[in-house]
Write an enzyme that holds these catalytic residues in place. Sequence first.
Site, mmCIF file in Angstrom:
data_model
loop_
_atom_site.group_PDB
_atom_site.id
_atom_site.type_symbol
_atom_site.label_atom_id
_atom_site.label_comp_id
_atom_site.label_asym_id
_atom_site.label_seq_id
_atom_site.Cartn_x
_atom_site.Cartn_y
_atom_site.Cartn_z
ATOM 1 N N GLY A 14 0.839 -1.202 0.000
ATOM 2 C CA GLY A 14 0.000 0.000 0.000
ATOM 3 C C GLY A 14 0.870 1.246 0.000
ATOM 4 O O GLY A 14 1.878 1.293 0.700
ATOM 5 N N ARG A 28 19.153 11.093 -4.074
ATOM 6 C CA ARG A 28 20.124 12.179 -3.837
ATOM 7 C C ARG A 28 21.367 11.661 -3.110
ATOM 8 O O ARG A 28 22.493 12.034 -3.435
ATOM 9 C CB ARG A 28 19.456 13.297 -3.024
ATOM 10 C CG ARG A 28 18.309 13.983 -3.770
ATOM 11 C CD ARG A 28 18.772 15.247 -4.461
ATOM 12 N NE ARG A 28 17.811 15.723 -5.439
ATOM 13 C CZ ARG A 28 16.940 16.718 -5.253
ATOM 14 N NH1 ARG A 28 16.912 17.354 -4.086
ATOM 15 N NH2 ARG A 28 16.120 17.088 -6.209
ATOM 16 N N GLY A 105 5.600 -2.421 3.323
ATOM 17 C CA GLY A 105 5.134 -3.052 4.553
ATOM 18 C C GLY A 105 5.724 -4.443 4.750
ATOM 19 O O GLY A 105 6.663 -4.831 4.041
ATOM 20 N N ASP A 130 -0.014 1.243 8.589
ATOM 21 C CA ASP A 130 -0.579 0.386 9.640
ATOM 22 C C ASP A 130 0.230 0.361 10.944
ATOM 23 O O ASP A 130 -0.298 0.040 11.997
ATOM 24 C CB ASP A 130 -0.705 -1.057 9.124
ATOM 25 C CG ASP A 130 -1.573 -1.152 7.878
ATOM 26 O OD1 ASP A 130 -2.402 -0.249 7.670
ATOM 27 O OD2 ASP A 130 -1.421 -2.129 7.120
ATOM 28 N N MET A 172 -8.516 2.261 8.776
ATOM 29 C CA MET A 172 -7.674 1.175 8.250
ATOM 30 C C MET A 172 -6.668 0.705 9.309
ATOM 31 O O MET A 172 -6.614 1.232 10.414
ATOM 32 C CB MET A 172 -6.929 1.655 7.020
ATOM 33 C CG MET A 172 -7.748 1.637 5.774
ATOM 34 S SD MET A 172 -6.681 1.951 4.346
ATOM 35 C CE MET A 172 -7.789 1.430 3.045
ATOM 36 N N GLY A 173 -5.843 -0.233 8.910
ATOM 37 C CA GLY A 173 -4.824 -0.753 9.820
ATOM 38 C C GLY A 173 -4.625 -2.253 9.683
ATOM 39 O O GLY A 173 -3.877 -2.867 10.431
ATOM 40 N N GLY A 188 -10.188 11.880 22.078
ATOM 41 C CA GLY A 188 -11.112 11.796 23.206
ATOM 42 C C GLY A 188 -12.327 10.942 22.880
ATOM 43 O O GLY A 188 -13.425 11.166 23.400
ATOM 44 N N GLU A 190 -14.898 7.757 22.871
ATOM 45 C CA GLU A 190 -15.391 6.964 24.005
ATOM 46 C C GLU A 190 -14.852 5.530 23.966
ATOM 47 O O GLU A 190 -14.628 4.914 25.001
ATOM 48 C CB GLU A 190 -16.936 6.942 24.013
ATOM 49 C CG GLU A 190 -17.581 8.140 24.688
ATOM 50 C CD GLU A 190 -17.238 9.478 24.043
ATOM 51 O OE1 GLU A 190 -17.072 9.523 22.809
ATOM 52 O OE2 GLU A 190 -17.117 10.481 24.779
ATOM 53 N N ARG A 248 -24.792 6.728 13.483
ATOM 54 C CA ARG A 248 -24.301 6.969 12.123
ATOM 55 C C ARG A 248 -22.943 6.281 11.958
ATOM 56 O O ARG A 248 -22.191 6.149 12.936
ATOM 57 C CB ARG A 248 -24.108 8.470 11.856
ATOM 58 C CG ARG A 248 -25.395 9.259 11.777
ATOM 59 C CD ARG A 248 -26.199 8.925 10.516
ATOM 60 N NE ARG A 248 -27.368 9.767 10.355
ATOM 61 C CZ ARG A 248 -28.562 9.547 10.907
ATOM 62 N NH1 ARG A 248 -28.741 8.486 11.679
ATOM 63 N NH2 ARG A 248 -29.571 10.374 10.689
HETATM 64 P P1 ADP Z 1 2.637 -4.604 2.474
HETATM 65 O O1 ADP Z 1 4.008 -4.620 1.931
HETATM 66 O O2 ADP Z 1 2.074 -3.215 2.584
HETATM 67 O O3 ADP Z 1 2.484 -5.431 3.727
HETATM 68 P P2 ADP Z 1 1.414 -6.783 0.965
HETATM 69 O O4 ADP Z 1 1.285 -7.694 2.130
HETATM 70 O O5 ADP Z 1 0.269 -6.728 -0.001
HETATM 71 O O6 ADP Z 1 1.669 -5.263 1.377
HETATM 72 O O7 ADP Z 1 2.729 -7.201 0.186
HETATM 73 C C1 ADP Z 1 3.157 -6.459 -0.927
HETATM 74 C C2 ADP Z 1 3.777 -7.382 -1.942
HETATM 75 O O8 ADP Z 1 4.949 -7.985 -1.400
HETATM 76 C C3 ADP Z 1 2.911 -8.551 -2.375
HETATM 77 O O9 ADP Z 1 1.944 -8.199 -3.340
HETATM 78 C C4 ADP Z 1 3.967 -9.471 -2.960
HETATM 79 O O10 ADP Z 1 4.372 -9.017 -4.228
HETATM 80 C C5 ADP Z 1 5.128 -9.276 -1.982
HETATM 81 N N1 ADP Z 1 5.118 -10.304 -0.920
HETATM 82 C C6 ADP Z 1 4.262 -10.402 0.119
HETATM 83 N N2 ADP Z 1 4.541 -11.474 0.879
HETATM 84 C C7 ADP Z 1 5.586 -12.103 0.286
HETATM 85 C C8 ADP Z 1 6.341 -13.270 0.575
HETATM 86 N N3 ADP Z 1 6.059 -14.056 1.630
HETATM 87 N N4 ADP Z 1 7.355 -13.611 -0.261
HETATM 88 C C9 ADP Z 1 7.638 -12.836 -1.341
HETATM 89 N N5 ADP Z 1 6.969 -11.720 -1.657
HETATM 90 C C10 ADP Z 1 5.959 -11.343 -0.873
HETATM 91 O O1 F6P Z 2 -1.479 -1.867 4.433
HETATM 92 C C1 F6P Z 2 -2.073 -0.637 4.164
HETATM 93 C C2 F6P Z 2 -3.556 -0.803 3.947
HETATM 94 O O2 F6P Z 2 -4.107 0.482 3.681
HETATM 95 C C3 F6P Z 2 -4.330 -1.474 5.080
HETATM 96 O O3 F6P Z 2 -4.584 -0.597 6.150
HETATM 97 C C4 F6P Z 2 -5.565 -1.955 4.369
HETATM 98 O O4 F6P Z 2 -6.098 -3.097 5.013
HETATM 99 C C5 F6P Z 2 -5.050 -2.320 2.985
HETATM 100 O O5 F6P Z 2 -3.815 -1.618 2.821
HETATM 101 C C6 F6P Z 2 -5.991 -1.942 1.882
HETATM 102 O O6 F6P Z 2 -5.440 -2.370 0.685
HETATM 103 P P1 F6P Z 2 -5.985 -1.948 -0.756
HETATM 104 O O7 F6P Z 2 -5.504 -0.564 -1.028
HETATM 105 O O8 F6P Z 2 -5.381 -2.960 -1.662
HETATM 106 O O9 F6P Z 2 -7.478 -1.981 -0.691
#
Ligand code: ADP
Ligand code: F6P
Length: 324
Positions: A14, A28, A105, A130, A172-173, A188, A190, A248
């Site tokens: 993401g 740079r 990530g 996240d 999200m998260g 703040g 609840e 809501r």
């Molecule tokens: P984030 O890096 O934000 O956690 P993802 O979990 O979607 O997002 O992982 C991003 C990309 O990293 C995946 O689409 C894939 O290309 C690669 N990836 C994820 N897990 C693995 C893994 N176990 N081994 C190799 N590549 C991976």
């Molecule tokens: O990892 C970042 C994140 O925004 C998460 O918080 C969320 O669950 C996910 O990516 C959403 O992914 P996408 O943009 O593929 O819907």
Amino acid sequence: MSEIRHVAVMTSGGDSPGMNAAIRAVVRSGYHYNLEVFGVRQAYLGLCNSDIERLDTRDVGGIIQKGGTILQTARMPEFKEDNNQRLAVRRLNEHGIDALIVVGGDGSLAGALALHKRGVKVIGIPGSIDNDIWGTDMSIGVDTALDTILESVDRLRDTASSHERVFLVEVMGRNCGHLAIVSALVTGAEYALIPEVPVTMEDLGKGIEEAYLKGKSHAMIIVAEGANLKVLDIAKYLNEHDIGFEVRTTVLGHVVRGGRPTCFDRLLATRLGVEAVEALIAGKSGIMMASEGRSIVERSLEDVIGNKRDLNPHYAELAEILTR
Ligand code: ADP
Ligand code: F6P
């Protein structure tokens, strides 16, 4: 003299605000240390498709203040497969690239570790809103995402208190409650419903009814997307059980992922980017640059991938004391 001459950078998973600042820092500082720098577009997908271009210092001018990532990003689940990882190594060799910096990530860092195990020199940089990555106090984008949530919740509170409403705000998260609990603490709210602490519908309903009976004018409830209860189910339950307030729901969704990075995220990304280049020049690989207190430190990617980050237990205690 470093054996590294050509370094590539990619953003993966993401997008998160501050990724551009990291790209700029890598480019740079790369040229500062006489390296040639390349950008991989669209993460592992682009790497396998050979979508790689040379980046000059001028190419990263005017991007430090921009959200998203100029290199774009992508998810490619098939990168877990051997054949795609082998293809990626081949592509790097075809372009004469000696080392790769991956900003992303925990999934992206797992991909980085896989390439390291195949002999590629790789450094990871934590980039995700996240804050679920083990070994670093903060990942790039978390601070900006929190700022956006705060602004949104502050606005929603105006309506909530004007109309005696409960607002259920989903943030999200993924499976981590960091964004939800921190934003609940500082707005703040609840309640914060987080994946790490499951609650029952009945307890939640009772708590909100008590808030109404105590004379509160409204209630803000921040719900992490990974919490055991989902906003629509909670709204249905509260509507069926008269708890005093009108109900809501607002799903903040991807709004939280965009926007101008804060000062904190720009600085963090800049420091991590430069330190990643310096680590490569020092011959390091298979590590993630991380923030610890006021310092930038190294973590092995094996540890980053092998460990689960815990939510700071102090936040849950604070929420217990303050969010009623
Ligand atoms: P984030 O890096 O934000 O956690 P993802 O979990 O979607 O997002 O992982 C991003 C990309 O990293 C995946 O689409 C894939 O290309 C690669 N990836 C994820 N897990 C693995 C893994 N176990 N081994 C190799 N590549 C991976
Ligand atoms: O990892 C970042 C994140 O925004 C998460 O918080 C969320 O669950 C996910 O990516 C959403 O992914 P996408 O943009 O593929 O819907």
